[in-house]
Motif scaffolding. Structure first.
Motif, PDB file in Angstrom:
ATOM      1  N   VAL A 228      51.500  14.361 -50.940  1.00 28.14           N
ATOM      2  CA  VAL A 228      51.266  13.011 -51.478  1.00 28.14           C
ATOM      3  C   VAL A 228      50.278  13.172 -52.616  1.00 28.14           C
ATOM      4  O   VAL A 228      49.090  13.444 -52.402  1.00 28.14           O
ATOM      5  CB  VAL A 228      50.703  12.079 -50.391  1.00 28.14           C
ATOM      6  N   GLU A 229      50.759  13.043 -53.839  1.00 30.53           N
ATOM      7  CA  GLU A 229      49.919  13.330 -55.007  1.00 30.53           C
ATOM      8  C   GLU A 229      49.094  12.108 -55.399  1.00 30.53           C
ATOM      9  O   GLU A 229      49.617  11.016 -55.620  1.00 30.53           O
ATOM     10  CB  GLU A 229      50.783  13.783 -56.179  1.00 30.53           C
ATOM     11  N   ARG A 230      47.780  12.322 -55.488  1.00 28.65           N
ATOM     12  CA  ARG A 230      46.860  11.296 -55.997  1.00 28.65           C
ATOM     13  C   ARG A 230      45.885  11.984 -56.973  1.00 28.65           C
ATOM     14  O   ARG A 230      46.104  13.098 -57.395  1.00 28.65           O
ATOM     15  CB  ARG A 230      46.145  10.608 -54.841  1.00 28.65           C
ATOM     16  N   GLU A 231      44.821  11.306 -57.299  1.00 33.55           N
ATOM     17  CA  GLU A 231      43.993  11.747 -58.420  1.00 33.55           C
ATOM     18  C   GLU A 231      43.093  12.943 -58.126  1.00 33.55           C
ATOM     19  O   GLU A 231      42.609  13.602 -59.057  1.00 33.55           O
ATOM     20  CB  GLU A 231      43.118  10.576 -58.902  1.00 33.55           C
ATOM     21  N   SER A 232      42.843  13.276 -56.851  1.00 35.52           N
ATOM     22  CA  SER A 232      41.896  14.361 -56.553  1.00 35.52           C
ATOM     23  C   SER A 232      42.449  15.741 -56.882  1.00 35.52           C
ATOM     24  O   SER A 232      41.702  16.710 -56.926  1.00 35.52           O
ATOM     25  CB  SER A 232      41.459  14.304 -55.085  1.00 35.52           C
ATOM     26  N   ALA A 233      43.762  15.823 -57.094  1.00 32.23           N
ATOM     27  CA  ALA A 233      44.383  17.108 -57.481  1.00 32.23           C
ATOM     28  C   ALA A 233      45.640  16.800 -58.278  1.00 32.23           C
ATOM     29  O   ALA A 233      46.714  16.779 -57.723  1.00 32.23           O
ATOM     30  CB  ALA A 233      44.701  17.977 -56.283  1.00 32.23           C
TER      31      ALA A 233
ATOM     32  N   ALA B  77      39.703   6.646 -51.179  1.00 29.60           N
ATOM     33  CA  ALA B  77      38.658   7.586 -51.568  1.00 29.60           C
ATOM     34  C   ALA B  77      38.379   7.475 -53.059  1.00 29.60           C
ATOM     35  O   ALA B  77      39.149   6.898 -53.830  1.00 29.60           O
ATOM     36  CB  ALA B  77      39.080   9.010 -51.204  1.00 29.60           C
ATOM     37  N   ALA B  78      37.265   8.052 -53.486  1.00 27.71           N
ATOM     38  CA  ALA B  78      36.910   8.076 -54.897  1.00 27.71           C
ATOM     39  C   ALA B  78      36.731   9.531 -55.333  1.00 27.71           C
ATOM     40  O   ALA B  78      35.712  10.136 -55.004  1.00 27.71           O
ATOM     41  CB  ALA B  78      35.626   7.280 -55.126  1.00 27.71           C
ATOM     42  N   PRO B  79      37.730  10.100 -56.017  1.00 29.18           N
ATOM     43  CA  PRO B  79      39.018   9.504 -56.385  1.00 29.18           C
ATOM     44  C   PRO B  79      39.984   9.516 -55.197  1.00 29.18           C
ATOM     45  O   PRO B  79      39.730  10.214 -54.208  1.00 29.18           O
ATOM     46  CB  PRO B  79      39.512  10.445 -57.484  1.00 29.18           C
ATOM     47  N   PRO B  80      41.093   8.758 -55.291  1.00 27.60           N
ATOM     48  CA  PRO B  80      42.102   8.798 -54.221  1.00 27.60           C
ATOM     49  C   PRO B  80      42.544  10.236 -53.944  1.00 27.60           C
ATOM     50  O   PRO B  80      42.713  11.041 -54.863  1.00 27.60           O
ATOM     51  CB  PRO B  80      43.244   7.951 -54.784  1.00 27.60           C
ATOM     52  N   LEU B  81      42.708  10.537 -52.649  1.00 26.98           N
ATOM     53  CA  LEU B  81      42.860  11.922 -52.207  1.00 26.98           C
ATOM     54  C   LEU B  81      44.312  12.385 -52.190  1.00 26.98           C
ATOM     55  O   LEU B  81      45.169  11.766 -51.553  1.00 26.98           O
ATOM     56  CB  LEU B  81      42.267  12.064 -50.802  1.00 26.98           C
ATOM     57  N   THR B  82      44.584  13.495 -52.868  1.00 24.91           N
ATOM     58  CA  THR B  82      45.858  14.189 -52.711  1.00 24.91           C
ATOM     59  C   THR B  82      45.867  14.855 -51.341  1.00 24.91           C
ATOM     60  O   THR B  82      44.869  15.453 -50.920  1.00 24.91           O
ATOM     61  CB  THR B  82      46.040  15.243 -53.810  1.00 24.91           C
ATOM     62  N   THR B  83      46.999  14.771 -50.641  1.00 26.58           N
ATOM     63  CA  THR B  83      47.014  15.234 -49.258  1.00 26.58           C
ATOM     64  C   THR B  83      48.419  15.645 -48.848  1.00 26.58           C
ATOM     65  O   THR B  83      49.403  15.349 -49.535  1.00 26.58           O
ATOM     66  CB  THR B  83      46.484  14.109 -48.328  1.00 26.58           C
ATOM     67  N   VAL B  84      48.514  16.324 -47.726  1.00 24.06           N
ATOM     68  CA  VAL B  84      49.803  16.722 -47.150  1.00 24.06           C
ATOM     69  C   VAL B  84      50.103  15.801 -45.973  1.00 24.06           C
ATOM     70  O   VAL B  84      49.330  15.725 -45.021  1.00 24.06           O
ATOM     71  CB  VAL B  84      49.783  18.189 -46.676  1.00 24.06           C
ATOM     72  N   SER B  85      51.223  15.093 -46.049  1.00 20.23           N
ATOM     73  CA  SER B  85      51.643  14.208 -44.958  1.00 20.23           C
ATOM     74  C   SER B  85      52.511  14.990 -43.973  1.00 20.23           C
ATOM     75  O   SER B  85      53.357  15.793 -44.377  1.00 20.23           O
ATOM     76  CB  SER B  85      52.432  13.019 -45.508  1.00 20.23           C
TER      77      SER B  85
END
Length: 327
Positions: free
Chosen positions: A322-327, A279-287
């Motif tokens: 899973v921490e990425r750039e969206s949060a 994604a743009a930006p890469p998505l922070t999410t819960v696995s």
């Protein structure tokens, strides 16, 4: 060649049908020479014969099937991964997974009596009469947490509550966060969305944040833009989305409005689907660690087939951010 039977294999091999059955079903403890076993197998291959699963079920009272009962849910990456991992975990023991989508009004009794499964795994609570009938038939019955059935299905799911709480805890790190919740467009997902939203609401209350501003977000850019504009009017600076698909729609809406993520609005999804990394930006999410859950279910089935009194321990829900750039 059509219509090949075990009698044909026996005649060509010069052995009895019983011997053919013993060889091709891999029965141990029977005194059959290696040469005879080789000859029977080679003859079966040459003639194109395969043992009938239906006939084997009649002889043994069981098939080699594990029946998975899915409610009327949309099948996305999470369910696909779970079923794939479950099939891998059981294939080593010669078991196959049969998936039945619960659509229509066909009685469950008709289904399991037709296929005579070794085990039934339910992804929703069983009716008491169905549960009793399957147990009386000697079928192993499991719920997705390993228990035979969830006795209080109307209570919120602890794992779904925790998903919402994980999202909020990450988004609440933003100074003065005002949280929105992106509701899914498919009504079949309401049972999960309701519990995840309740987790978001409880976490907001515990952290002293205002109640989340809830909006449905369809999976297209115009709908996402409409939601983003409404959230902006409400001062929303962070969005907890039902899942990654909905979160990706929110990201598209932010881009269409010329807004920065996470600068103007942070976003957290759920499921960690492959597209989340792209994604743009890469998505922070819960696995949800679906692979771990699938291996646990497979281990439960195998432990029962082995007659083991010691069952595998539940690995927990495996939820993690899973921490990425969206949060």
């Amino acid at each position: 060649m059509a219509g090949i039977t075990s009698a044909d294999v026996a005649r060509e091999s010069g052995v009895s049908r019983t011997t053919v059955s013993y060889v091709l079903t891999g029965r141990d403890g029977v005194n059959i020479s290696a040469e005879t076993r080789r000859r029977v197998r080679e003859t079966a291959i040459r003639l194109g014969y395969a043992p009938s699963a239906a006939a084997r079920a009649l002889r043994t009272g069981r098939s080699d099937l594990v029946l998975c009962l899915l409610p009327d849910w949309p099948v996305g990456p999470v369910i696909e991964t779970l079923l794939d991992e479950l099939a891998d975990g059981l294939s080593g023991r010669g078991l196959s997974v049969l998936v039945h989508h619960g659509r229509g009004s066909r009685p469950l009794t008709d289904l399991w009596r037709a296929v005579t499964p070794r085990a039934v795994i339910g992804f929703a609570p069983f009716a008491e009469d169905d549960l009793l009938a399957m147990r009386q038939a000697g079928i192993q019955v499991l719920g997705t947490l390993g228990e035979e059935h969830q006795p209080q299905p109307d209570l919120p799911s602890r794992s779904q509550l925790e998903i919402g709480a994980l999202q909020v805890r990450r988004l609440a790190e933003r100074q003065g966060a005002r949280i929105g919740y992106a509701w899914p467009p498919d009504p079949r997902l309401e049972v999960f969305a309701r519990d995840r939203l309740l987790g978001v609401q409880r976490a907001c209350s515990e952290l002293g944040l205002p109640d989340p501003h809830v909006l449905p977000v369809a999976l297209d850019v115009p709908a996402a833009v409409t939601a983003v504009r409404a959230w902006r009017e409400q001062g929303v600076t962070a969005v907890a989305a039902y899942n990654d698909d909905v979160a990706l729609a929110v990201l598209a809406g932010l881009r269409a409005e010329g807004l920065d993520c996470p600068g103007d609005c942070a976003v957290v999804g759920v499921d960690d689907v492959p597209a989340a990394r792209l994604a743009a930006p890469p998505l922070t999410t819960v696995s949800q660690s679906i692979e771990v859950q699938a291996r646990y279910l497979a281990a439960l089935v195998l432990a029962d087939l082995d007659g083991s009194e010691e069952k595998p321990g539940h690995p927990g829900h495996g939820l993690h951010l899973v921490e990425r750039e969206s949060a």
